[in-house]
Motif scaffolding. Structure first.
Motif, PDB file in Angstrom:
ATOM      1  N   ARG A 125      98.011  96.212  81.835  1.00 44.34           N
ATOM      2  CA  ARG A 125      97.662  94.897  82.155  1.00 44.34           C
ATOM      3  C   ARG A 125      96.431  95.002  83.057  1.00 44.34           C
ATOM      4  NH1 ARG A 125     102.150  90.623  82.406  1.00 44.34           N
ATOM      5  NH2 ARG A 125     100.260  89.525  81.881  1.00 44.34           N
ATOM      6  N   ASP A 165      92.500  93.726  84.173  1.00 39.84           N
ATOM      7  CA  ASP A 165      91.641  92.577  84.149  1.00 39.84           C
ATOM      8  C   ASP A 165      90.345  93.054  83.516  1.00 39.84           C
ATOM      9  OD1 ASP A 165      89.941  90.429  84.339  1.00 39.84           O
ATOM     10  OD2 ASP A 165      90.953  89.655  86.072  1.00 39.84           O
ATOM     11  N   PRO A 166      90.391  92.918  81.948  1.00 39.38           N
ATOM     12  CA  PRO A 166      89.234  93.757  81.280  1.00 39.38           C
ATOM     13  C   PRO A 166      87.863  93.150  81.611  1.00 39.38           C
ATOM     14  CG  PRO A 166      90.592  92.502  79.889  1.00 39.38           C
ATOM     15  CD  PRO A 166      91.491  92.289  81.180  1.00 39.38           C
ATOM     16  N   VAL A 167      87.668  91.844  81.981  1.00 36.22           N
ATOM     17  CA  VAL A 167      86.477  91.256  82.125  1.00 36.22           C
ATOM     18  C   VAL A 167      85.795  91.799  83.452  1.00 36.22           C
ATOM     19  CG1 VAL A 167      85.232  89.064  82.911  1.00 36.22           C
ATOM     20  CG2 VAL A 167      87.179  89.169  81.147  1.00 36.22           C
ATOM     21  N   MET A 168      86.727  91.845  84.649  1.00 34.12           N
ATOM     22  CA  MET A 168      86.072  92.516  85.744  1.00 34.12           C
ATOM     23  C   MET A 168      86.143  93.658  85.897  1.00 34.12           C
ATOM     24  SD  MET A 168      88.219  89.867  88.364  1.00 34.12           S
ATOM     25  CE  MET A 168      87.115  90.330  89.862  1.00 34.12           C
ATOM     26  N   ALA A 177      80.545  93.989  93.027  1.00 38.09           N
ATOM     27  CA  ALA A 177      80.842  94.884  91.908  1.00 38.09           C
ATOM     28  C   ALA A 177      81.968  96.107  92.207  1.00 38.09           C
ATOM     29  CB  ALA A 177      79.537  95.674  91.605  1.00 38.09           C
ATOM     30  N   ALA A 195      85.301  94.323  92.196  1.00 33.93           N
ATOM     31  CA  ALA A 195      85.661  94.271  90.879  1.00 33.93           C
ATOM     32  C   ALA A 195      86.069  95.303  90.228  1.00 33.93           C
ATOM     33  CB  ALA A 195      84.781  93.329  90.155  1.00 33.93           C
ATOM     34  N   TRP A 244      89.649  96.257  91.448  1.00 33.08           N
ATOM     35  CA  TRP A 244      90.637  95.100  91.139  1.00 33.08           C
ATOM     36  C   TRP A 244      90.966  95.373  89.801  1.00 33.08           C
ATOM     37  CZ3 TRP A 244      94.027  91.857  92.992  1.00 33.08           C
ATOM     38  CH2 TRP A 244      94.594  90.779  92.566  1.00 33.08           C
TER      39      TRP A 244
END
Lengths: 260, 313
Positions: B59, B61-64, B111, B114, B117
């Protein structure tokens, strides 16, 4: 043409970013969307031929949003968006208020007869801003600066682990709280937070003897942290519902059961 | 367009150079033989990263997660648009050049956090958080020394700062303490050398722990390009830009950048990783006051000898 394109792109990013803040479940994404929106507004400054304001807004917004992301994740109950959660509350009232405000602002923009200046900007906008801040308006800016600094120092003094009166316990005593009883009261709550006792309600009404036992059984380390986040939350939220879990914890702190 | 391609080529060469310096220094310190294989090793590693399958986490957060390396590379190239190779060879000599690239370097925080995270993994997350905590301590001395550089030239434009140095004296001679503070904070801002706290061994690789395949290659490219760019800005700020005999100014600038960046890259092998709390304290208690004293002294000199100052003469 280029300026127009820049305006359209940044304006769209600013508005969509602001909208997405309330569509994302994840606090991290919501804050980053807000940051994107603010950074787009900073780029809009370029259209106003104010390069300095652009760069400084950009810089400040990044710093502020990175601090914001810390607080959002620390304080919101669903930071990663792993559970379903609504970011909006009272959607109908909010929609009415939003639309009304939008109509009002649009009306103001359309009705107002904005003056159009044909004066060209000064050759060095940055220098002009500097002279304005350090010349005519110096007193205002300096006063605001000193006030902000005072506030920052006060906040640091109040929130530091070593407060004005030394460590956490000493500070509480100096602030007029009854040190002994208070610490034990919270100590009980702290144990509740770890795994919650079935008899939590009774736990707060320790007899003095029970308190003494608590210290003997080596739990003083727990009571030294009266401000643990788990304290009140765990204690209040799952009183009896968490009954199966505490059994585990109960064995560990057998003396508490006796005290209650 | 040609400027963009030239920047891309130069940065790629610079990153390859830094990777080779890093590898050779590591072998040298370890007492291992340095041969052709050592020189080729960074490129072999890069190709291996490209060939590898991407390793997912639970799980994420692929975008970040994927956005972080892209943002890192983007911010480096955005900052480099104001980097002058010579009076003419510059992407855009903004009137607020130094504030612009400082603002772009602030995006490092975005950056870095992210990247920490994104993968939904412990060690990257800790690395991201602690980097944010340290970044203020890094950025304050960084920004204050840059202000002290802009002061004598009476301009925030890099072109004018270079012109002033060529007409009067290089800033490295006028404010050597400022130069040293700049180098330390440039290393720290680029989380390299002894300040490699974002992707360090003590956290099992930090944000690089879960990165694999193409994104990992992109992140490492961005990391090296970042060190290259923070080192590069030392040249127009302190080392007189393209000033030098015989060779054209563009070549001098590139040579100086490679020298500064190479030296900074070596520090990681000559010094231990700094302790987090120690450096945080040192930055606030020593570096920032020192940078302010430096700013004060430069300002005092500018006030005492007004005829000597002023942009370009």
């Amino acid at each position: 043409m280029g300026a127009w394109l820049l305006f359209v792109v940044t304006a769209v990013i600013a508005v969509v970013g602001g909208y997405m803040v309330f569509r994302f479940d994840s606090m991290a994404r919501a804050t980053y969307a807000l940051m994107g929106s603010f950074l787009a507004v900073a780029v809009l400054m370029l259209n106003l031929q104010s390069e300095f304001l652009f760069a400084i807004t950009f810089l400040m917004m990044i710093g502020e949003m990175m601090i914001m992301v810390m607080f959002m994740i620390a304080f919101m109950m669903n930071p990663a968006g792993l559970n379903p959660m609504m970011m909006t509350h009272q959607p109908k009232a909010a929609a009415v208020a939003g639309i009304a405000l939008f109509v009002l602002l649009t009306a103001v923009i359309l009705v107002t007869d904005f003056p159009i200046s044909d004066a060209s900007p000064p050759p060095d906008v940055t220098a002009a801003i500097g002279f304005e801040m350090m010349g005519g308006s110096m007193l205002v800016f300096e006063t605001a600066g000193v006030l902000l600094l005072t506030g920052m120092i006060a906040v640091i003094a109040l929130t530091a682990r070593r407060g004005r009166f030394g460590g956490a316990i000493a500070s509480r005593r100096a602030a007029g709280e009854k040190g002994e009883g208070h610490g034990h009261h919270h100590g009980g709550g702290g144990h509740g937070g770890v795994g919650d006792h079935a008899g939590h309600g009774q736990m707060t009404e320790h007899s003095p003897e029970a308190d003494a036992e608590t210290d003997d059984s080596g739990h003083s380390a727990h009571s030294a942290h009266p401000g643990q986040p788990g304290d009140s939350e765990g204690g209040e939220a799952n009183d009896a519902s968490a009954a199966p879990e505490p059994a585990h914890d109960h064995h560990g702190h057998g003396k508490h059961g006796g005290g209650a | 367009m040609t400027a963009a391609i030239a920047t891309l080529v130069l940065v790629t060469i610079g990153v390859a150079y830094l990777a080779v310096v890093d590898r050779v220094a590591r072998s040298f310190v370890a007492g291992a033989p340095v041969g052709l294989a050592t020189l080729a090793a960074p490129f072999r590693d890069a190709l291996r990263d490209l060939m590898k399958e991407r390793r997912p986490t639970e799980r994420p957060d692929p975008v970040m997660w994927l956005g972080a390396p892209i943002l890192l590379v983007t911010l480096v190239f955005a900052a480099l648009t104001v980097m002058p190779l010579s009076g003419e060879a510059v992407g855009s000599d903004l009137s607020v050049g130094v504030v612009f690239f400082t603002a772009m370097f602030a995006l490092i925080m975005v950056a870095a956090w992210a990247a920490g995270w994104g993968p939904n993994s412990k060690y990257p997350l800790i690395a991201g958080y602690r980097f944010i905590g340290l970044m203020l301590a890094y950025e304050m001395p960084f920004a204050i020394t840059i202000i002290a550089v802009a002061l004598p030239a009476e301009s925030l434009a890099l072109g004018k700062i270079v012109a002033w140095q060529q007409a009067h004296v290089w800033n490295v001679i006028l404010q050597p303490v400022g130069f040293l503070i700049y180098l330390v904070s440039a290393l720290a801002v680029a989380f390299s050398g002894p300040f490699a706290l974002l992707a360090s061994k003590d956290l099992a690789g930090g944000v690089e722990l879960e990165l694999s395949g193409g994104p990992r290659l992109l992140w490492r490219f961005g990391h090296r390009a970042l060190l290259l760019s923070t080192a590069a800005f030392a040249v127009p700020l302190f080392l007189g830009g393209g000033a030098g005999p015989f060779l054209p100014p563009e070549v001098w600038t590139v040579l100086k950048v490679l020298f500064v960046a190479g030296t900074l890259a070596l520090t990681g092998h000559l010094m231990p990783l700094v302790r987090l709390d120690w450096f945080m304290k040192t930055a606030w208690v020593v570096l920032i006051p020192l940078a302010l004293v430096n700013l004060f002294l430069v300002g005092a000199v500018a006030l005492l000898f007004p005829a000597w100052f002023g942009s370009g003469g």
